[in-house]
Design a protein around this motif. Structure first.
Motif, PDB file in Angstrom:
ATOM      1  N   TRP A 218      -0.279  11.962   6.797  1.00 52.93           N
ATOM      2  CA  TRP A 218      -0.607  10.595   7.206  1.00 52.93           C
ATOM      3  C   TRP A 218      -2.064  10.230   6.908  1.00 52.93           C
ATOM      4  N   HIS A 219      -2.954  11.229   6.992  1.00 50.59           N
ATOM      5  CA  HIS A 219      -4.376  10.947   6.787  1.00 50.59           C
ATOM      6  C   HIS A 219      -4.771  11.014   5.311  1.00 50.59           C
ATOM      7  N   GLU A 220      -3.866  11.446   4.464  1.00 50.28           N
ATOM      8  CA  GLU A 220      -4.173  11.577   3.039  1.00 50.28           C
ATOM      9  C   GLU A 220      -3.854  10.256   2.324  1.00 50.28           C
ATOM     10  N   ILE A 221      -4.737   9.304   2.521  1.00 56.40           N
ATOM     11  CA  ILE A 221      -4.542   7.972   1.955  1.00 56.40           C
ATOM     12  C   ILE A 221      -5.006   7.965   0.502  1.00 56.40           C
ATOM     13  N   ASP A 222      -4.091   7.636  -0.389  1.00 51.19           N
ATOM     14  CA  ASP A 222      -4.369   7.607  -1.821  1.00 51.19           C
ATOM     15  C   ASP A 222      -4.722   6.167  -2.209  1.00 51.19           C
ATOM     16  N   ILE A 223      -6.020   5.898  -2.347  1.00 50.25           N
ATOM     17  CA  ILE A 223      -6.494   4.538  -2.593  1.00 50.25           C
ATOM     18  C   ILE A 223      -5.989   4.009  -3.935  1.00 50.25           C
ATOM     19  N   THR A 224      -5.966   4.858  -4.949  1.00 49.45           N
ATOM     20  CA  THR A 224      -5.471   4.421  -6.257  1.00 49.45           C
ATOM     21  C   THR A 224      -4.008   4.022  -6.179  1.00 49.45           C
ATOM     22  N   TYR A 225      -3.233   4.769  -5.420  1.00 49.49           N
ATOM     23  CA  TYR A 225      -1.816   4.444  -5.261  1.00 49.49           C
ATOM     24  C   TYR A 225      -1.627   3.094  -4.575  1.00 49.49           C
ATOM     25  N   LEU A 226      -2.460   2.799  -3.589  1.00 46.71           N
ATOM     26  CA  LEU A 226      -2.370   1.502  -2.915  1.00 46.71           C
ATOM     27  C   LEU A 226      -2.620   0.361  -3.889  1.00 46.71           C
ATOM     28  N   ILE A 227      -3.595   0.547  -4.783  1.00 47.65           N
ATOM     29  CA  ILE A 227      -3.875  -0.474  -5.801  1.00 47.65           C
ATOM     30  C   ILE A 227      -2.704  -0.576  -6.773  1.00 47.65           C
ATOM     31  N   ILE A 228      -2.104   0.559  -7.119  1.00 43.62           N
ATOM     32  CA  ILE A 228      -0.929   0.568  -7.995  1.00 43.62           C
ATOM     33  C   ILE A 228       0.207  -0.229  -7.371  1.00 43.62           C
ATOM     34  N   ARG A 229       0.402  -0.073  -6.066  1.00 41.29           N
ATOM     35  CA  ARG A 229       1.455  -0.825  -5.379  1.00 41.29           C
ATOM     36  C   ARG A 229       1.204  -2.329  -5.456  1.00 41.29           C
ATOM     37  N   ILE A 230      -0.059  -2.722  -5.328  1.00 37.25           N
ATOM     38  CA  ILE A 230      -0.415  -4.145  -5.421  1.00 37.25           C
ATOM     39  C   ILE A 230      -0.149  -4.665  -6.833  1.00 37.25           C
ATOM     40  N   LEU A 231      -0.553  -3.894  -7.846  1.00 43.81           N
ATOM     41  CA  LEU A 231      -0.326  -4.298  -9.240  1.00 43.81           C
ATOM     42  C   LEU A 231       1.168  -4.381  -9.553  1.00 43.81           C
ATOM     43  N   ASP A 232       1.936  -3.479  -8.960  1.00 44.88           N
ATOM     44  CA  ASP A 232       3.387  -3.513  -9.128  1.00 44.88           C
ATOM     45  C   ASP A 232       3.977  -4.749  -8.455  1.00 44.88           C
ATOM     46  N   PHE A 233       3.485  -5.076  -7.281  1.00 47.37           N
ATOM     47  CA  PHE A 233       3.976  -6.237  -6.530  1.00 47.37           C
ATOM     48  C   PHE A 233       3.767  -7.530  -7.315  1.00 47.37           C
ATOM     49  N   PHE A 234       2.625  -7.650  -7.975  1.00 46.86           N
ATOM     50  CA  PHE A 234       2.322  -8.863  -8.732  1.00 46.86           C
ATOM     51  C   PHE A 234       2.847  -8.828 -10.171  1.00 46.86           C
ATOM     52  N   GLY A 235       3.519  -7.756 -10.538  1.00 49.98           N
ATOM     53  CA  GLY A 235       4.186  -7.688 -11.831  1.00 49.98           C
ATOM     54  C   GLY A 235       3.331  -7.258 -13.004  1.00 49.98           C
ATOM     55  N   PHE A 236       2.115  -6.768 -12.754  1.00 53.46           N
ATOM     56  CA  PHE A 236       1.264  -6.306 -13.849  1.00 53.46           C
ATOM     57  C   PHE A 236       1.787  -4.993 -14.437  1.00 53.46           C
ATOM     58  N   ILE A 237       2.390  -4.179 -13.569  1.00 46.85           N
ATOM     59  CA  ILE A 237       2.991  -2.919 -13.991  1.00 46.85           C
ATOM     60  C   ILE A 237       4.343  -2.786 -13.305  1.00 46.85           C
ATOM     61  N   LYS A 238       5.111  -1.772 -13.672  1.00 46.81           N
ATOM     62  CA  LYS A 238       6.407  -1.521 -13.034  1.00 46.81           C
ATOM     63  C   LYS A 238       6.476  -0.067 -12.627  1.00 46.81           C
ATOM     64  N   LEU A 239       6.444   0.181 -11.315  1.00 45.92           N
ATOM     65  CA  LEU A 239       6.544   1.541 -10.807  1.00 45.92           C
ATOM     66  C   LEU A 239       7.926   2.111 -11.065  1.00 45.92           C
ATOM     67  N   LYS A 240       7.950   3.401 -11.438  1.00 45.21           N
ATOM     68  CA  LYS A 240       9.221   4.088 -11.527  1.00 45.21           C
ATOM     69  C   LYS A 240       9.616   4.525 -10.125  1.00 45.21           C
ATOM     70  N   ALA A 241      10.682   5.266 -10.000  1.00 44.92           N
ATOM     71  CA  ALA A 241      11.172   5.680  -8.686  1.00 44.92           C
ATOM     72  C   ALA A 241      10.055   6.328  -7.876  1.00 44.92           C
ATOM     73  N   ILE A 242       9.859   5.849  -6.664  1.00 46.84           N
ATOM     74  CA  ILE A 242       8.802   6.351  -5.782  1.00 46.84           C
ATOM     75  C   ILE A 242       9.387   7.404  -4.861  1.00 46.84           C
ATOM     76  N   LYS A 243       8.773   8.576  -4.861  1.00 49.78           N
ATOM     77  CA  LYS A 243       9.234   9.659  -4.000  1.00 49.78           C
ATOM     78  C   LYS A 243       8.548   9.553  -2.648  1.00 49.78           C
ATOM     79  N   VAL A 244       9.314   9.575  -1.613  1.00 49.60           N
ATOM     80  CA  VAL A 244       8.762   9.524  -0.256  1.00 49.60           C
ATOM     81  C   VAL A 244       8.631  10.957   0.241  1.00 49.60           C
ATOM     82  N   LYS A 245       7.416  11.333   0.648  1.00 50.80           N
ATOM     83  CA  LYS A 245       7.165  12.697   1.128  1.00 50.80           C
ATOM     84  C   LYS A 245       7.028  12.693   2.641  1.00 50.80           C
ATOM     85  N   LYS A 246       7.448  13.754   3.207  1.00 50.42           N
ATOM     86  CA  LYS A 246       7.318  13.903   4.654  1.00 50.42           C
ATOM     87  C   LYS A 246       6.502  15.150   4.972  1.00 50.42           C
TER      88      LYS A 246
END
Length: 246
Positions: A218-246
């Motif tokens: 939970w404390h391992e916040i990946d700042i680059t990944y958060l930006i990637i999610r934003i870019l994906d949301f606005f359609g600049f890029i397209k994320l492939k399947a996202i793996k959810v880790k526990k």
């Protein structure tokens, strides 16, 4: 203060494009982008990396080799086989140049779909381009330095990308903690990676190399990944399947 802000912008700007474009896109292809967006990102990488510009082709292939041969004699950068960080950096530079200049044979699995813009790389990685950036950095310091110690930051501007690389490839295999026991020395440098924007979760990345998110706990916040999610949301890029880790 202007010089300090300038270095911070270069640090995080160059680091982002190294992580976002060279690492997660060129080497691991965890998302896709249009050819137009790809060329724009090439140019932005050159702007922010400046004198230490790295080609997506050379970086992508070398990083794939690192994952395939981690901590063996074939690893392009491993503290296990280099006497010190400077020897490792020189070895890495040599292999990188050999790849770009096609002086060595490369297995096809390492070159598949790695983005390459030969004409732009020839310019951006040229001696002329690097000298141009170095001249700009020096002039900026001449006009904005307000104290002698700020000149000590100038070499960081010159060598930003190699400094980023050695933090992960040297220190990230010596210091830190592990979430996953593996047959290599990869470690997580920080519990919250404020310095390397997620790249410091190196042990996590070696365990799940195809995941766009390098954080696991939970404390391992990946700042680059958060930006990637934003870019994906606005359609600049397209994320492939996202793996959810526990």
């Amino acid at each position: 203060m202007a010089v300090v802000i300038f270095i911070i912008v270069l640090w995080y700007g160059g680091l982002f494009f190294q992580s976002f474009f060279l690492h997660r896109y060129a080497a691991h292809q965890v998302f896709t982008m249009s050819k137009t967006m790809e060329k724009i990102t090439f140019i932005l990488t050159w702007i922010f990396q400046g004198s230490s510009y790295l080609s997506a082709y050379g970086y992508g292939i070398m990083h794939r080799m690192h994952h395939a041969y981690t901590d063996t004699e074939k690893d392009p950068h491993s503290p296990s086989y280099d006497a010190n960080m400077f020897a490792m950096m020189w070895k890495t530079k040599t292999i990188y140049q050999d790849i770009n200049e096609q002086r060595i044979a490369i297995d096809e699995r390492f070159t598949k779909n790695v983005p390459q813009w030969k004409s732009f790389d020839a310019f951006a990685g040229s001696r002329f381009s690097r000298i141009l950036w170095i001249t700009f950095y020096i002039l900026f310091f001449v006009f904005f330095v307000t104290s002698w110690w700020q000149w000590l930051l100038l070499p960081i501007a010159f060598l930003m990308a190699p400094i980023h690389g050695v933090i992960i490839n040297w220190f990230g295999h010596i210091y830190g903690y592990v979430n996953f026991k593996m047959k290599n020395t990869s470690k997580n440098l920080f519990h919250f990676d404020f310095l390397m924007m997620g790249e410091g979760y190196h042990n996590n990345h070696h365990k799940h190399a195809s995941s766009p998110n390098f954080g696991v706990k939970w404390h391992e916040i990946d700042i680059t990944y958060l930006i990637i999610r934003i870019l994906d949301f606005f359609g600049f890029i397209k994320l492939k399947a996202i793996k959810v880790k526990k």
